[in-house]
Design an enzyme around this catalytic site. Structure first.
Site, mmCIF file in Angstrom:
data_model
loop_
_atom_site.group_PDB
_atom_site.id
_atom_site.type_symbol
_atom_site.label_atom_id
_atom_site.label_comp_id
_atom_site.label_asym_id
_atom_site.label_seq_id
_atom_site.Cartn_x
_atom_site.Cartn_y
_atom_site.Cartn_z
ATOM 1 N N LYS A 110 0.605 -1.453 -0.360
ATOM 2 C CA LYS A 110 0.095 0.180 -0.158
ATOM 3 C C LYS A 110 0.866 1.000 0.250
ATOM 4 O O LYS A 110 1.919 0.799 0.628
ATOM 5 C CB LYS A 110 -1.385 -0.153 1.021
ATOM 6 C CG LYS A 110 -2.395 -0.615 1.101
ATOM 7 C CD LYS A 110 -3.111 -0.705 2.031
ATOM 8 C CE LYS A 110 -4.506 -2.107 1.319
ATOM 9 N NZ LYS A 110 -5.382 -1.732 2.644
ATOM 10 N N ARG A 124 -3.510 -9.970 4.639
ATOM 11 C CA ARG A 124 -3.891 -9.788 3.091
ATOM 12 C C ARG A 124 -2.882 -9.851 2.254
ATOM 13 O O ARG A 124 -2.716 -8.707 2.062
ATOM 14 C CB ARG A 124 -5.390 -9.777 3.036
ATOM 15 C CG ARG A 124 -5.810 -9.281 1.170
ATOM 16 C CD ARG A 124 -7.062 -8.725 1.807
ATOM 17 N NE ARG A 124 -7.803 -8.484 0.205
ATOM 18 C CZ ARG A 124 -7.210 -7.639 -1.156
ATOM 19 N NH1 ARG A 124 -6.416 -6.246 -0.392
ATOM 20 N NH2 ARG A 124 -7.916 -7.861 -1.919
#
Length: 731
Positions: A669, A704
């Site tokens: 991210k 995840r």
């Protein structure tokens, strides 16, 4: 004429309830006795027959008190009053009993009653009781520590505050009955008030006193109470300053009826039902999870399920040569009385094939009434509360999931305290394991706390921030799925709609057309490991979720936590499947403008807690809920780092979301790219590894990730450091 003969501070030793350490043993009781009489004849004549022999009264009271035992101080006081009136022909008596060892942080607790000869004459004629008395239950000099005051130094450090409570019962229980109703239970009241005070801050002593009164009346169902609060440190040249108030139910405009009406006293009981009960469930024959789900379904329509616990795999007790059990608990409302409820549960057991076997042996389903309202009930067929619950971790842990603060009406300990006591008791054995689990369709069970599970990402989208366009056809997606499984993924997460910041909406039909072929291809694969892998559908649309489930998906992963489509809860409930509720505000297009928080973790927890309640109200089992604080969703750069830093506060001990398994999705991210100055998402795997390590140190359950092979190495090392009881990973 009403003169008084006074016996002051008579100390006796009596088994009466429990002491400050919650032990049942003899403890000192201080008795103050006022006998109302006419001493004029004895005063005028100085003649012994006209005098009351207080020495004989004292000896009788002492003998009676030390040879008897009581559960409640009210019953002892009533018994002493009856002794004085019936044996010594006293017309009126006032009894004040104090238990100096009743509470850890108070001088004493006790009761003061006044009785007359007519009271017992009336009771002897009719056993209905229920007469009103000027009785008082009190807690003297309770010391609490609180933030209270307006000066700067008073806002920084807690100070000692002395609280005196006087409770006015609404009615008197029948003579001879020895139990404590909740509004009379000073232990419950003190526990509830103390917890509230420790978590609050006040500027004025008036607000402090009023809040205590409000808590006592609205949460403990007290009818009327006097609160006296003293601040010893308030004035330099005075012992203390304070306030005393009297409050009743009418002051707070609460329509709370007498303690006899349990329905009106419990906000958890919805309209149409009168009773609240807690049921224990267990199974160790056949498909145990399906057995428990079926039993819960059969509770309807006479019972409505309000909540369920997490699900546990437990070792058998008493008869150990049998399969492990699956255990849970549920909270229900019903109009059935205890015996009718027992018949209902026995019928469910019979309908599900339970037959008479050896005691504590194998069974397809076992249902026990643990609590029913807050009553004690004994018959030839049923005992409430359940007699053996305090020695059963497999009962206490599920109960603590749904009602940690519920107080055992006989033992006067909360479920949380009972569990804590058991875990420290000599009878506790760590060999009798109780492990939280997550059942997944296709007969897999994830055992929480045994390892960190890896969820591999498959984005079937053209515009995802990291891998958009790479797996938009079936062959590439299937090949990538096989690669992720071979590298060690425990779950595959398939998404057909990008949720990156400012992402465009995707029509539902388009999303369905993207994900269903991939799910079908995985399920029809000739590779057994791939075809049996748990599949998560990454969507916030209920229609997409249901179509995916019908084609082989096992888990719903909703980045909005149900905020964008609440029907998704009913899909999880309908198919009894896990759902991941992530925290987010707004939509992917608007979330970056919604990043203002007062306290980041507390605000996230509060908002997710509302999502959890909505899911449970829609019928989702608690054990099927996984939570995600939502890194990157309505969070700024520093807020993403703060989540990882404070992750243990999110679902740790005594948090709002305590016990819920958690998922973190930090992989590749933007905040990681900013820290390491790496604009290319695919080159952020080292930064992702650091974020994953931080999450594992805070006991996260699922990661995840995009890079399964690399993150599996991270998990193996980090788990070896932080996971102490490593057991079988997936059954």
């Amino acid at each position: 004429m009403e003169d008084k003969i006074i016996i002051k501070d008579l100390e006796v030793h009596n088994i009466i309830g429990v002491d400050s350490w919650e032990r049942v043993k003899k403890q000192p009781v201080i008795i103050n006795l006022i006998i109302y009489t006419d001493i004029s004849k004895a005063g005028d004549t100085d003649h012994l027959p006209y005098s009351i022999d207080y020495s004989s009264i004292t000896k009788s009271i002492t003998k009676f008190s030390e040879e008897s035992s009581f559960k409640s101080i009210e019953a002892l006081a009533d018994a002493i009053a009856k002794l004085c009136i019936t044996e010594f022909h006293i017309s009126k008596v006032n009894i004040r009993l104090e238990k100096p060892k009743a509470l850890l942080h108070a001088k004493c607790a006790g009761v003061e009653i006044t009785r007359t000869k007519e009271d017992y004459d009336e009771l002897s004629k009719s056993q209905s009781g229920g007469n009103e008395y000027d009785d008082r239950i009190f807690v003297q000099d309770l010391r609490l520590n609180a933030i209270i005051g307006i000066n700067p130094w008073e806002r920084e450090e807690k100070q000692s505050v002395i609280v005196n409570l006087t409770i006015y019962p609404t009615y008197k229980v029948d003579s001879g009955k020895d139990y404590v109703i909740k509004p009379h239970n000073y232990r419950t009241i003190v526990r509830t008030v103390s917890k509230h005070v420790e978590e609050s801050k006040y500027k004025t002593v008036e607000a402090f006193a009023t809040s205590i009164a409000r808590i006592a009346i609205t949460e403990c169902h007290v009818n009327k109470i006097t609160i006296k609060v003293e601040k010893p440190s308030a004035l330099m040249f005075a012992a203390s300053a304070g306030v005393e108030i009297i409050r009743s139910q009418t002051f707070f405009n609460k329509n709370i009826s007498s303690p006899q009406n349990r329905r009106a006293n419990n906000k958890d009981i919805p309209e149409g039902y009168n009773h609240l009960a807690y049921i224990g469930l267990g199974s160790n024959m056949g498909n145990c999870v399906e057995n428990i789900n079926e039993a819960l379904r059969l509770f309807e329509p006479e019972c409505r399920i309000l909540d369920t616990s997490f699900l546990y795999e437990t070792s058998p007790m008493y008869v150990v040569d049998q399969p492990n059990f699956i255990n849970a608990a549920c909270k229900i409302v019903t109009n059935l009385d205890p015996e009718e409820l027992l018949v209902k549960l026995k019928n469910i057991e019979s309908n599900m094939g339970r037959t008479q076997t050896i005691r504590y042996g194998q069974r397809p389903i076992d249902l026990d009434i643990l609590f029913y309202d807050d009553i004690e009930y004994v018959s030839s067929t049923l005992t409430i509360p359940h007699q053996l619950m305090s020695e059963r971790e497999f009962v206490l842990r599920p109960l603590c999931d749904i009602e940690k603060g519920f107080e055992h009406p006989k033992l006067f300990r909360t479920c949380g305290q009972l569990l804590s006591h058991y875990l420290k008791s000599p009878s506790y054995s760590p060999d009798n394991f109780v492990n939280r689990i997550l059942p997944i369709k296709n007969d897999k069970i994830l055992k929480w706390s045994t390892k960190t599970f890896i969820m591999g990402i498959i984005n079937v989208t053209p515009d995802s921030f990291s891998d958009g366009g790479l797996y938009i056809n079936i062959d590439s997606a299937l090949s990538h799925a096989l690669k992720l499984v071979e590298e060690g993924a425990d779950i595959l997460d398939i998404g057909g709609c990008s949720t990156r910041p400012d992402a465009d909406d995707v029509p539902i039909e388009e999303e369905i057309n993207r994900v269903l072929p991939v799910i079908r291809a995985i399920r029809s694969s000739s590779n057994n490991t791939l075809s049996n892998i748990p599949i998560s559908i990454d969507t916030f649309h209920s229609e997409v979720a249901e179509k995916a489930i019908q084609n082989g998906a096992n888990i719903i992963n909703d980045i909005s936590g149900g905020l964008l489509d609440e029907k998704i809860y009913s899909i999880s409930a309908k198919y009894n499947l896990p759902i991941i509720l992530q925290h987010m505000r707004g939509t992917p297009k608007t979330m970056n403008q919604l990043t203002d928080y007062n306290d980041l973790i507390l605000d996230i927890s509060n908002e997710l807690y509302e999502r959890v309640k909505a899911a449970i109200n829609a019928g989702v089992k608690r054990w099927n809920i996984i939570l995600d604080p939502g890194i990157g969703f309505a969070k700024k750069f520093d807020q993403n780092l703060e989540i990882l830093k404070r992750l243990k506060e999110f679902n740790g001990k005594n948090s709002l979301l305590e016990g819920f398994p958690s998922l973190i999705g930090a992989s590749r991210k933007n905040f990681i790219g900013k820290v390491i100055d790496q604009p290319i998402p695919q080159n952020r795997n080292w930064g992702t590894a650091a974020a994953c390590t931080a999450a594992i140190s805070a006991d996260v359950d699922i990661l995840r990730v995009h890079d399964v092979k690399e993150m599996l190495d991270v998990v193996k090392v980090a788990d070896s450091i932080w996971r102490v009881n490593k057991k079988e990973e997936i059954k």
